[in-house]
Motif scaffolding. Structure first.
Motif, PDB file in Angstrom:
ATOM      1  N   THR A 112       0.815  -1.213   0.000  1.00 49.63           N
ATOM      2  CA  THR A 112       0.000   0.000   0.000  1.00 49.63           C
ATOM      3  C   THR A 112       0.849   1.263   0.000  1.00 49.63           C
ATOM      4  N   GLU A 113       1.978   1.226   0.666  1.00 48.52           N
ATOM      5  CA  GLU A 113       2.849   2.399   0.734  1.00 48.52           C
ATOM      6  C   GLU A 113       3.307   2.829  -0.657  1.00 48.52           C
ATOM      7  N   THR A 114       3.736   1.859  -1.465  1.00 48.82           N
ATOM      8  CA  THR A 114       4.187   2.190  -2.824  1.00 48.82           C
ATOM      9  C   THR A 114       3.030   2.671  -3.686  1.00 48.82           C
ATOM     10  N   VAL A 115       1.868   2.048  -3.540  1.00 49.16           N
ATOM     11  CA  VAL A 115       0.688   2.485  -4.292  1.00 49.16           C
ATOM     12  C   VAL A 115       0.395   3.947  -3.995  1.00 49.16           C
ATOM     13  N   ASN A 116       0.412   4.319  -2.735  1.00 49.65           N
ATOM     14  CA  ASN A 116       0.110   5.701  -2.350  1.00 49.65           C
ATOM     15  C   ASN A 116       1.140   6.679  -2.910  1.00 49.65           C
ATOM     16  N   LYS A 117       2.411   6.284  -2.879  1.00 48.26           N
ATOM     17  CA  LYS A 117       3.467   7.151  -3.413  1.00 48.26           C
ATOM     18  C   LYS A 117       3.315   7.325  -4.929  1.00 48.26           C
ATOM     19  N   ILE A 118       2.997   6.249  -5.620  1.00 43.46           N
ATOM     20  CA  ILE A 118       2.820   6.330  -7.076  1.00 43.46           C
ATOM     21  C   ILE A 118       1.613   7.190  -7.423  1.00 43.46           C
ATOM     22  N   ASN A 119       0.524   7.027  -6.678  1.00 39.43           N
ATOM     23  CA  ASN A 119      -0.661   7.845  -6.935  1.00 39.43           C
ATOM     24  C   ASN A 119      -0.351   9.332  -6.768  1.00 39.43           C
ATOM     25  N   ALA A 120       0.424   9.659  -5.749  1.00 36.48           N
ATOM     26  CA  ALA A 120       0.816  11.060  -5.528  1.00 36.48           C
ATOM     27  C   ALA A 120       1.664  11.564  -6.699  1.00 36.48           C
ATOM     28  N   ALA A 121       2.542  10.700  -7.204  1.00 36.06           N
ATOM     29  CA  ALA A 121       3.393  11.081  -8.341  1.00 36.06           C
ATOM     30  C   ALA A 121       2.553  11.301  -9.592  1.00 36.06           C
ATOM     31  N   LEU A 122       1.572  10.434  -9.822  1.00 36.40           N
ATOM     32  CA  LEU A 122       0.705  10.567 -10.999  1.00 36.40           C
ATOM     33  C   LEU A 122      -0.106  11.859 -10.937  1.00 36.40           C
ATOM     34  N   GLU A 123      -0.600  12.184  -9.766  1.00 35.72           N
ATOM     35  CA  GLU A 123      -1.363  13.424  -9.613  1.00 35.72           C
ATOM     36  C   GLU A 123      -0.487  14.640  -9.904  1.00 35.72           C
ATOM     37  N   LYS A 124       0.755  14.583  -9.444  1.00 36.46           N
ATOM     38  CA  LYS A 124       1.694  15.682  -9.693  1.00 36.46           C
ATOM     39  C   LYS A 124       2.017  15.780 -11.176  1.00 36.46           C
ATOM     40  N   MET A 125       2.164  14.624 -11.845  1.00 39.85           N
ATOM     41  CA  MET A 125       2.489  14.605 -13.278  1.00 39.85           C
ATOM     42  C   MET A 125       1.394  15.272 -14.102  1.00 39.85           C
TER      43      MET A 125
END
Length: 279
Positions: free
Chosen positions: A234-247
């Motif tokens: 879940t930790e990696t999923v949350n980090k990736i989601n944050a990155a996608l939103e920023k992108m």
């Protein structure tokens, strides 16, 4: 006696040094990309122009590659710290379970069945099944394929969906890969090629095909592309989601779409909202 004591102490220092070096060496390379090492392994496709392609010189290009590179940057990795690993469709779940890669960005549609085996970040692109035809083709809807030659890859569900739901009298021509279908379409051996519009746009955007083909613009299915992560991470999923939103927010997502699909006049959907799956 004194000499032996000094030697023993020196030997102990050497042993400790070797042990410390060995332990440090193991930590220098983060094979699966846990976030603290110097490399991260990311699964992509090697044979999809515009999405995930390993070029003859060894360079990687495509929308999935751009997304993966951006996400890796947000996780703390520079481009030269990324190791792209080919992950074929049939092996994606196993590659994540084995820890071969940290995450997968490879036209990986989010489905209920797959969510039982892996976790997904995203979606980061909403694609649709479509048709690729010649630029001067009069085929504009799926039912126009009745009596026409339709190409797809052997074992693909896309062509079967067309025959079952729209054009039962279409003549299905199967090839071993999309490149062969493109060649057949170019030569006139087939009248259309079907799969996800993002994949079709990627092929059509190649320099040697510019201006020769067009997308019919049909939305025969919804394909929500997500980034696959090992089940329970879940930790990696949350980090990736944050990155996608920023992108999306900083414009890098839109730029990646135009850079990779623009030459095919791909009418992409707006960037999807994280966690929203279009059925």
């Amino acid at each position: 006696m004194k000499l032996r004591k000094v030697s023993a102490a020196a030997a102990a220092v050497v042993v400790l040094s070797i042990t410390a070096t060995a332990c440090g060496g193991d930590g220098d390379k983060d094979n699966a990309g846990s976030g603290g090492g110097k490399t991260i392994k990311i699964g992509i496709k090697y044979d999809q122009p515009g999405l995930g392609l390993k070029e003859p010189g060894g360079k990687f290009s495509g929308f999935d590659v751009d997304v993966a590179t951006y996400v890796a940057k947000e996780l703390g990795y520079k481009p030269d710290q990324i190791e792209f690993v080919e992950t074929k469709s049939a092996d994606r779940e196993n590659a994540l379970a084995r820890g071969d890669v940290k995450f997968i960005a490879a036209t990986y549609s989010i489905t209920d069945e797959r969510k039982q085996k892996v976790d997904f970040a995203g979606p980061y692109l909403l694609a649709h099944q479509d048709l690729l035809v010649k630029a001067d083709s009069k085929i504009s809807k799926a039912t126009d394929l009745n009596g026409e030659d339709l190409c797809s890859v052997t074992g693909s569900t896309s062509a079967q969906n067309v025959k079952k739901d729209f054009a039962p009298k279409a003549n299905l021509q199967e090839r071993s890969g999309y490149s062969e279908c493109i060649s057949s379409l170019q030569s006139g051996a087939v009248d259309a090629l079907t799969t996800d519009d993002s994949i079709l746009a990627g092929f059509a955007a190649q320099e040697q095909y510019k201006g020769q083909f067009k997308l019919a613009g049909l939305k025969l299915s919804n394909e929500n592309y997500g980034i696959g992560v090992k089940k329970g991470d879940t930790e990696t999923v949350n980090k990736i989601n944050a990155a996608l939103e920023k992108m999306v927010k900083d414009g890098a997502w839109e730029k990646a779409v135009k850079d990779n699909f623009g030459p095919a006049n791909y009418k992409n959907e707006p960037a999807p909202k994280i966690g929203v799956i279009v059925k």
